[in-house]
Design a protein around this motif. Structure first.
Motif, PDB file in Angstrom:
ATOM      1  N   ALA A  56       0.811  -1.211   0.119  1.00  0.00           N
ATOM      2  CA  ALA A  56       0.143   0.159   0.128  1.00  0.00           C
ATOM      3  C   ALA A  56       0.785   1.221   0.016  1.00  0.00           C
ATOM      4  N   ASP A  57       2.142   1.105   0.099  1.00  0.00           N
ATOM      5  CA  ASP A  57       3.293   2.004   0.069  1.00  0.00           C
ATOM      6  C   ASP A  57       3.683   2.327  -1.344  1.00  0.00           C
ATOM      7  N   SER A  58       3.350   3.827  -1.832  1.00  0.00           N
ATOM      8  CA  SER A  58       3.859   4.145  -3.111  1.00  0.00           C
ATOM      9  C   SER A  58       5.419   4.036  -3.131  1.00  0.00           C
ATOM     10  N   ASP A  59       6.045   4.366  -2.064  1.00  0.00           N
ATOM     11  CA  ASP A  59       7.657   4.231  -1.616  1.00  0.00           C
ATOM     12  C   ASP A  59       8.354   5.181  -2.514  1.00  0.00           C
ATOM     13  N   ASP A  60       7.713   6.179  -3.257  1.00  0.00           N
ATOM     14  CA  ASP A  60       8.355   7.246  -4.154  1.00  0.00           C
ATOM     15  C   ASP A  60       9.394   6.686  -4.998  1.00  0.00           C
ATOM     16  N   SER A  61       9.153   5.461  -5.465  1.00  0.00           N
ATOM     17  CA  SER A  61      10.350   4.759  -6.345  1.00  0.00           C
ATOM     18  C   SER A  61       9.806   5.439  -7.888  1.00  0.00           C
ATOM     19  N   VAL A  62      10.703   5.577  -8.708  1.00  0.00           N
ATOM     20  CA  VAL A  62      10.296   6.013 -10.105  1.00  0.00           C
ATOM     21  C   VAL A  62       9.621   4.597 -10.897  1.00  0.00           C
ATOM     22  N   HIS A  63      10.044   3.654 -10.189  1.00  0.00           N
ATOM     23  CA  HIS A  63       9.432   2.340 -10.980  1.00  0.00           C
ATOM     24  C   HIS A  63       8.079   1.912 -10.324  1.00  0.00           C
ATOM     25  N   SER A  64       7.502   2.535  -9.115  1.00  0.00           N
ATOM     26  CA  SER A  64       6.441   2.330  -8.563  1.00  0.00           C
ATOM     27  C   SER A  64       4.986   2.501  -9.535  1.00  0.00           C
ATOM     28  N   MET A  65       4.273   1.676  -9.587  1.00  0.00           N
ATOM     29  CA  MET A  65       3.113   1.867 -10.384  1.00  0.00           C
ATOM     30  C   MET A  65       2.015   1.289  -9.858  1.00  0.00           C
ATOM     31  N   GLU A  66       0.907   1.776 -10.264  1.00  0.00           N
ATOM     32  CA  GLU A  66      -0.448   1.174  -9.487  1.00  0.00           C
ATOM     33  C   GLU A  66      -0.681  -0.206  -9.854  1.00  0.00           C
ATOM     34  N   PHE A  67      -1.392  -0.546  -8.794  1.00  0.00           N
ATOM     35  CA  PHE A  67      -1.531  -2.148  -8.885  1.00  0.00           C
ATOM     36  C   PHE A  67      -2.954  -2.409  -9.544  1.00  0.00           C
ATOM     37  N   ASN A  68      -2.764  -2.709 -10.918  1.00  0.00           N
ATOM     38  CA  ASN A  68      -4.122  -3.021 -11.438  1.00  0.00           C
ATOM     39  C   ASN A  68      -3.692  -4.075 -12.608  1.00  0.00           C
ATOM     40  N   THR A  69      -4.881  -4.744 -13.188  1.00  0.00           N
ATOM     41  CA  THR A  69      -4.506  -5.795 -14.147  1.00  0.00           C
ATOM     42  C   THR A  69      -3.878  -5.498 -15.339  1.00  0.00           C
ATOM     43  N   GLN A  70      -4.145  -4.103 -15.859  1.00  0.00           N
ATOM     44  CA  GLN A  70      -3.302  -3.636 -16.894  1.00  0.00           C
ATOM     45  C   GLN A  70      -1.794  -3.626 -16.781  1.00  0.00           C
ATOM     46  N   ASN A  71      -1.485  -2.997 -15.536  1.00  0.00           N
ATOM     47  CA  ASN A  71       0.023  -2.855 -15.268  1.00  0.00           C
ATOM     48  C   ASN A  71       0.606  -4.277 -15.156  1.00  0.00           C
ATOM     49  N   LEU A  72      -0.172  -5.226 -14.641  1.00  0.00           N
ATOM     50  CA  LEU A  72       0.501  -6.584 -14.524  1.00  0.00           C
ATOM     51  C   LEU A  72       0.596  -7.230 -15.702  1.00  0.00           C
ATOM     52  N   TYR A  73      -0.474  -6.940 -16.741  1.00  0.00           N
ATOM     53  CA  TYR A  73      -0.307  -7.862 -17.942  1.00  0.00           C
ATOM     54  C   TYR A  73       0.892  -6.959 -18.766  1.00  0.00           C
ATOM     55  N   GLN A  74       0.756  -5.831 -18.627  1.00  0.00           N
ATOM     56  CA  GLN A  74       1.709  -4.993 -19.675  1.00  0.00           C
ATOM     57  C   GLN A  74       3.044  -5.357 -19.048  1.00  0.00           C
ATOM     58  N   TYR A  75       3.301  -5.627 -17.844  1.00  0.00           N
ATOM     59  CA  TYR A  75       4.766  -5.935 -17.692  1.00  0.00           C
ATOM     60  C   TYR A  75       4.906  -7.381 -17.941  1.00  0.00           C
ATOM     61  N   PHE A  76       4.279  -8.279 -17.730  1.00  0.00           N
ATOM     62  CA  PHE A  76       4.421  -9.587 -18.200  1.00  0.00           C
ATOM     63  C   PHE A  76       4.518  -9.729 -19.577  1.00  0.00           C
ATOM     64  N   TYR A  77       3.740  -8.995 -20.454  1.00  0.00           N
ATOM     65  CA  TYR A  77       3.977  -9.183 -21.770  1.00  0.00           C
ATOM     66  C   TYR A  77       4.799  -8.225 -22.454  1.00  0.00           C
ATOM     67  N   HIS A  78       5.431  -7.597 -21.811  1.00  0.00           N
ATOM     68  CA  HIS A  78       6.296  -6.481 -22.238  1.00  0.00           C
ATOM     69  C   HIS A  78       7.084  -6.718 -23.594  1.00  0.00           C
ATOM     70  N   GLU A  79       7.799  -7.837 -23.392  1.00  0.00           N
ATOM     71  CA  GLU A  79       8.874  -8.221 -24.551  1.00  0.00           C
ATOM     72  C   GLU A  79       7.975  -8.524 -26.074  1.00  0.00           C
ATOM     73  N   GLN A  80       6.868  -9.305 -25.580  1.00  0.00           N
ATOM     74  CA  GLN A  80       5.940  -9.635 -26.909  1.00  0.00           C
ATOM     75  C   GLN A  80       5.515  -8.363 -27.268  1.00  0.00           C
ATOM     76  N   GLY A  81       5.126  -7.413 -26.841  1.00  0.00           N
ATOM     77  CA  GLY A  81       4.539  -6.313 -27.093  1.00  0.00           C
ATOM     78  C   GLY A  81       3.141  -6.355 -27.344  1.00  0.00           C
ATOM     79  N   ALA A  82       2.638  -7.339 -26.474  1.00  0.00           N
ATOM     80  CA  ALA A  82       0.949  -7.810 -26.669  1.00  0.00           C
ATOM     81  C   ALA A  82       0.074  -6.664 -26.214  1.00  0.00           C
TER      82      ALA A  82
END
Lengths: 214, 89
Positions: free
Chosen positions: A186-212
């Protein structure tokens, strides 16, 4: 914590295709070698110094390496062991190790192999290494179902006892392996890599290389 | 195989069977295998039983002998020499 409270992906890693990514950066690469050799290379790159790693099955080795990238390397989670949860999934369960065990059945099968013939042993190995004593779950599904994992992780945070959750996908069969893990809190931790926890971000990171996912 | 060779063979076999990250010359034959020595655990103990059976064709007659037999490489070697089939002596 309510279901609507904001959660964040504080760190993520992806291991596959003989590459290891930490957040958006290529962390380690060893092309043209078998998966086992790649994992030893990554172990050394991480400077793990954890002899027990060599005794693990391949799924546990993969999961521990991925966990080290998002939980190790000087990360201070600042919470109690009972507040740290693990929710993992894959599609091949422990088949990689099951097959190895079956191949030994003609003689005396190895007890050290037998103890890894369950997929959630990887969760236990990560828990031992990083002192996780909170909620644990391991799911087997034919494909990464981030909607389901998202809902499940949301639910355990809503329960109020979890402050950090390691979640994601850890799958291996022969030379095909993929571990994509996320550290959620629940902590945004001010990291530049911190992103909202949602399904889009989960999928986006998972399929990043494939560009899906754009 | 004389006793000295057997001890060296046991070191090599144990390293391979248990995936230990040590070299044979780093293992002292008289040192404990468990706890403060090589740090083996209960699953490793089962592996040692399998090793004795597969490699040296020796079955522990009595499970209670385990802690004594697997105290060190030396005690394992002594047990193997005392119990190996006559053809291998």
């Amino acid at each position: 914590m309510s279901h609507t409270q904001q959660l964040y992906i504080n760190a993520a890693c992806r291991i596959g295709n003989n590459q290891a990514w930490k957040d958006g950066q290529l962390f380690f690469e060893q092309a043209g070698v078998p998966g086992d050799e790649f994992m030893v290379g990554l172990y050394r790159k991480l400077n793990l110094q954890y002899p027990k790693w060599y005794k693990m099955d391949r799924l546990s080795k993969l999961g521990v390496l991925a966990a080290e990238i998002v939980l190790g390397m000087g990360v201070n989670l600042n919470c109690q062991p009972g507040e740290k949860a693990i929710v993992l999934a894959n599609s091949h369960s422990s088949l990689d190790t099951d097959a190895r065990f079956v191949s030994q059945m003609e003689e005396i099968p190895s007890p050290a192999v037998f103890v890894y013939t369950l997929p959630n042993i990887v969760s236990g190995e990560i828990s031992i290494r990083h002192c996780f004593k909170g909620e644990q779950a391991f799911f087997v599904s034919s494909r990464p179902d981030m909607e389901f994992l998202y809902s499940y992780v949301r639910a355990i945070f809503a329960d109020g006892r979890t402050r950090v959750c390691l979640m994601g996908w850890a799958d291996i069969l022969g030379e095909q392996f993929n571990a994509t893990l996320y550290r959620v809190s629940a902590d945004s931790d001010d990291s530049v890599h911190s992103m909202e926890f949602n399904t889009q971000n989960l999928y986006q990171y998972f399929y990043h290389e494939q560009g899906a996912v754009s | 195989m004389n006793r000295e060779q057997l001890v060296e063979d046991l070191k090599q076999q144990i390293i391979e069977q248990l995936n230990l990250q040590v070299k044979p010359e780093e293992i002292v034959a008289g040192d404990p295998l468990f706890n403060e020595g090589l740090g083996l655990d209960s699953i490793d103990a089962l592996e040692l039983i399998v090793l004795m059976q597969q490699k040296y064709r020796i079955k522990l007659a009595n499970a209670e002998e385990g802690p004594k037999v697997f105290q060190s490489i030396d005690t394992m070697a002594d047990y193997i020499i005392a119990h190996q089939p006559a053809a291998n002596k």
